[in-house]
Every structure is written in structure tokens, then in C-alpha cells.
Write a protein that holds these residues in place. Sequence first.
Motif, PDB file in Angstrom:
ATOM      1  N   THR A 284      24.014  24.831  54.461  1.00 29.51           N
ATOM      2  CA  THR A 284      25.296  24.613  55.189  1.00 29.51           C
ATOM      3  C   THR A 284      26.211  24.632  54.384  1.00 29.51           C
ATOM      4  O   THR A 284      27.555  24.844  55.181  1.00 29.51           O
ATOM      5  N   LYS A 285      26.032  25.383  53.074  1.00 34.13           N
ATOM      6  CA  LYS A 285      27.700  25.928  52.468  1.00 34.13           C
ATOM      7  C   LYS A 285      27.415  26.856  51.902  1.00 34.13           C
ATOM      8  O   LYS A 285      26.379  27.251  51.610  1.00 34.13           O
ATOM      9  N   LEU A 286      28.325  27.369  51.264  1.00 30.04           N
ATOM     10  CA  LEU A 286      28.996  28.912  51.094  1.00 30.04           C
ATOM     11  C   LEU A 286      29.284  28.235  49.351  1.00 30.04           C
ATOM     12  O   LEU A 286      29.730  27.443  49.324  1.00 30.04           O
ATOM     13  N   ILE A 287      28.644  29.204  48.537  1.00 31.47           N
ATOM     14  CA  ILE A 287      28.929  28.322  46.966  1.00 31.47           C
ATOM     15  C   ILE A 287      29.458  29.917  46.470  1.00 31.47           C
ATOM     16  O   ILE A 287      29.216  30.917  46.481  1.00 31.47           O
ATOM     17  N   GLU A 288      30.874  30.024  45.809  1.00 23.84           N
ATOM     18  CA  GLU A 288      31.169  30.571  45.340  1.00 23.84           C
ATOM     19  C   GLU A 288      31.892  30.940  43.857  1.00 23.84           C
ATOM     20  O   GLU A 288      31.795  29.149  43.505  1.00 23.84           O
ATOM     21  N   VAL A 289      30.847  31.408  43.003  1.00 28.32           N
ATOM     22  CA  VAL A 289      31.286  31.104  41.470  1.00 28.32           C
ATOM     23  C   VAL A 289      32.098  32.338  41.050  1.00 28.32           C
ATOM     24  O   VAL A 289      32.004  34.151  40.936  1.00 28.32           O
ATOM     25  N   GLU A 290      32.560  32.413  40.328  1.00 28.37           N
ATOM     26  CA  GLU A 290      33.925  32.849  39.898  1.00 28.37           C
ATOM     27  C   GLU A 290      33.934  32.612  37.968  1.00 28.37           C
ATOM     28  O   GLU A 290      33.850  31.547  37.389  1.00 28.37           O
ATOM     29  N   VAL A 291      33.934  33.761  37.525  1.00 27.72           N
ATOM     30  CA  VAL A 291      33.629  33.677  36.123  1.00 27.72           C
ATOM     31  C   VAL A 291      34.748  34.580  35.334  1.00 27.72           C
ATOM     32  O   VAL A 291      34.512  35.687  35.655  1.00 27.72           O
ATOM     33  N   ASP A 292      35.801  33.382  34.389  1.00 34.44           N
ATOM     34  CA  ASP A 292      36.619  34.721  33.645  1.00 34.44           C
ATOM     35  C   ASP A 292      36.431  34.414  32.506  1.00 34.44           C
ATOM     36  O   ASP A 292      35.717  33.423  31.454  1.00 34.44           O
ATOM     37  N   GLY A 293      37.526  34.999  31.185  1.00 35.09           N
ATOM     38  CA  GLY A 293      37.384  35.365  30.058  1.00 35.09           C
ATOM     39  C   GLY A 293      35.509  35.413  29.345  1.00 35.09           C
ATOM     40  O   GLY A 293      35.351  35.348  27.738  1.00 35.09           O
ATOM     41  N   ALA A 294      34.966  36.332  29.933  1.00 35.41           N
ATOM     42  CA  ALA A 294      33.734  36.739  29.192  1.00 35.41           C
ATOM     43  C   ALA A 294      33.725  37.764  29.101  1.00 35.41           C
ATOM     44  O   ALA A 294      35.326  38.238  28.188  1.00 35.41           O
ATOM     45  N   LEU A 295      32.770  38.209  28.185  1.00 33.55           N
ATOM     46  CA  LEU A 295      32.801  39.300  27.093  1.00 33.55           C
ATOM     47  C   LEU A 295      33.119  40.631  27.657  1.00 33.55           C
ATOM     48  O   LEU A 295      33.698  41.309  27.586  1.00 33.55           O
ATOM     49  N   SER A 296      32.159  40.508  28.748  1.00 33.78           N
ATOM     50  CA  SER A 296      32.875  41.850  30.076  1.00 33.78           C
ATOM     51  C   SER A 296      32.833  40.892  31.070  1.00 33.78           C
ATOM     52  O   SER A 296      31.803  40.537  31.341  1.00 33.78           O
ATOM     53  N   ASP A 297      32.755  42.352  32.399  1.00 32.90           N
ATOM     54  CA  ASP A 297      32.865  42.365  33.164  1.00 32.90           C
ATOM     55  C   ASP A 297      31.720  41.545  33.947  1.00 32.90           C
ATOM     56  O   ASP A 297      30.314  40.763  34.891  1.00 32.90           O
ATOM     57  N   SER A 298      30.595  42.249  33.106  1.00 34.56           N
ATOM     58  CA  SER A 298      28.990  42.595  33.675  1.00 34.56           C
ATOM     59  C   SER A 298      28.641  40.913  33.202  1.00 34.56           C
ATOM     60  O   SER A 298      27.328  41.054  34.150  1.00 34.56           O
TER      61      SER A 298
END
Length: 408
Positions: A284-298
Motif C-alpha cells: 500500500t506504500k512505497l518506502i524510500e530510505v536515504e542514508v548519508d554520512g556513511a563511510l562509503s557510498d556502498s
Amino acid sequence: MAVAVQQLKRISGNNIVTPKGYKAVGIHCGLKHKKYDLAVLISEVPASVAGVFTTNAIQAAPLLVTKEVVKENGKMQAIIINSGNANACTGAQGMADALMMQQKTAEKFGLAQELVGVASTGVIGEKMKMVPILNGIEKLKPEASLEGSIQFSQAILTTDTVTKNTAYKTVVDSKEVIIAGTAKGSGMIEPNMATMLGFITTDAHIESAHLQQALKEVTEVTFNSITVDGDTSTNDMVLVLANGLAGNEPLTPSHPDWATFVKALHTVAQDLAKMIAKDGEGATKLIEVEVDGALSDSEARKIAKTVVGSPLVKTAVFGCDANWGRVIAAVGYSGASVDPNGITIKIGETVVVTNGEPAQFSEDLLMQYLKQPEVRIHVHLNVGSGQGLAWGCDLTYDYVQINATYRS
């Protein structure tokens, strides 16, 4: 010096045959009770081809046939697709059936057999009903029309509730270049890859090796960044065909418009990936998770996928429960490097965690936000500069019902 990237424009009435030189159609041949179940996509001329395929060790016969075309030839002119039967775990007979589909499609349209790909989706472990398939191939009449492309996108569906199409145009060497895509996928979505088929067409001129490079780069941050249920299928593939009819100079990483092409390919792939996540079985819903400030993009992508794939996060979103503890727990078990005292989490625009500790917020307002059809979760780690996105959907009662009766 920064490279100028040409502007992208979305094309209304988007469809798989919008780029120059493509035809498509879908029909009902009899694998399903009533719905369309057989489709073909054809390029006027042999096209450069690139592909990415499931990482499941169990791989269906049609996928193996298509991998061989991509690997050995680097060219493809047609792809025949059926839904309703995956032709997976079907032994020597399954391989013979996939090769027969390839051969009969080549004969029907006067093509070299080694230029024809095969894709199947549906129930695993059932032998293919070849009589309706072969009769259906004879009835296929692909068109460079919106109607043909709509039929094509309908014929590749299984438990999907909607078709998934997108198209954009841009400029390369002062020539208009179009990239369009169609996909299916709704369950068994845990790339790399998912129970998905994706077909992207473009009239750009680019050799297969460079097309493969671009597709691999784009796949990592689009199709490999979605999850519905944590299962990886046996038939997943994404193919990109580039027939060169736009008339641009051959694209390479050193071409001044390389970034423009990759951006267009990325945009098409991301559109399709998000459509698949949004159409998760019972969702019923799209969930988008954004992460920043991590050691790397991967590492950021790894955390984002872990959060969006957590059954507890998914059920909390379905129930409109502002239980941020499930989010921070998923961050912690993702296997990525984190500092528990540096984590900040937002759900929508509401900060729920600051530096690893609870923040004051209105449960009632956040509950109202969680009722929206799209929910965004942002995680800041404060350990580096890595960024990543992932998409998924909520986990509902209907997901269980759909998959409890899939073969019934």
C-alpha cells in the motif's frame, strides 16, 4: 573542468517503442486463462546489447540462453518473452524448450537465431506448454505503436497490479536520443536482482562493451537498491538494446556526452526500480530510505537496503506505527560501520532520533504522515561522506494471501 550534461525531458505516452527502430506486441497464447502471456520486442537492425542477471545459483533455462547471446555476440535483434511459466528447474527439456522458442522466433521474423533472447516468468518447476507458445509465436505481429507497446508491457506481468513504463529524450552530438523502458516485478524482490524482467531500448549508438559498463554502473544504484521480501528469483534479467539509429557518434567514456547518456539510462532504470518497489505484492506504500554520512557510498546503500528490507520496519509502516526503534536496530545489524552516538533519524520531516537518543516529537502528527502512500526515512550516520538510497514497500496481509495461493 565539469562536463556539461544535457537536459533530460520526460516523454508523455512513454513506451518501449518510442526510440527509433523498435516494434513490440503482446498477445494471449494460452499459458494463462485469459490475460496476455506472450510478447516480442524487435529492433529493425541488430542492436548492441548489455545485460545483468540474477545472482541466484539456480538459473532458469531462458536466462541461460539469453546470457549466451549477450556474452558471445554482444548483439541482439529480438527478445521473446512469456509469463505464466518460469521454465526454471525443468532440466534438459526446459533448455530444449527455451532453445525452441529462440529458434521459432528467429524463423518467424527472418532473424539469425543467435540474435534472439528469451525470457520467462511465472511458476517455477513446471514444464512449458510448448504448443500454445509455438502457435502464439506464429500469431505475433509487432508494431511501432502505443497499442503494441501497451500489450507488450501487459504480457510480461505476473502478480503485478500495474504496467511499468517510462521514457526520456536528451541530446547527444546534437542528435535527439531516446531511452525507454518497460519492466515487471512485484514479489521475490531482493536483488541482486529481483523477480523482475526489465527491457530498455535506445536509439543511441554505443558498442556493447561500453553499454555493459554503463548498465553495470546504473544497476548498482537502481535495480540493486530495491527489495520487497528478501527473496531472489531464478529468472531475473535487465537487458538494454541500443540500435544506433539516432545517428550520434559512438558513445564511449571519453565522449563529451557520456555523462548525459549515463544520466538518462540511470533515470529510466530508477523510474522502473521505484515502480517495482511501489507495486510490491499487496503493498500500500512505497518506502524510500536515504542514508548519508556513511563511510562509503556502498556502505550507505547497504544500510538503506537493510532498513527498507526489515520486516519489522515494513510492518510498522503498514500499521502507521512511529516505531523508530526498528529503524535504528536495522542500521545496527546491517554490517556497516556505525557510531551509535552519531545517528540521527528522520521519518518524513520529523526528527525521531538525535545523536543516538530519542527526540521529542508528536506521535499523532507522525502517524498522519505514515498514512501517506509514500514514506521517506532519512538516516544520518556522521562517520563519513557516503550516500545511498534504497526503495521498498510495506508488508501487508495481502502479501501473505497472494503468496499462499500463488499456484492455486
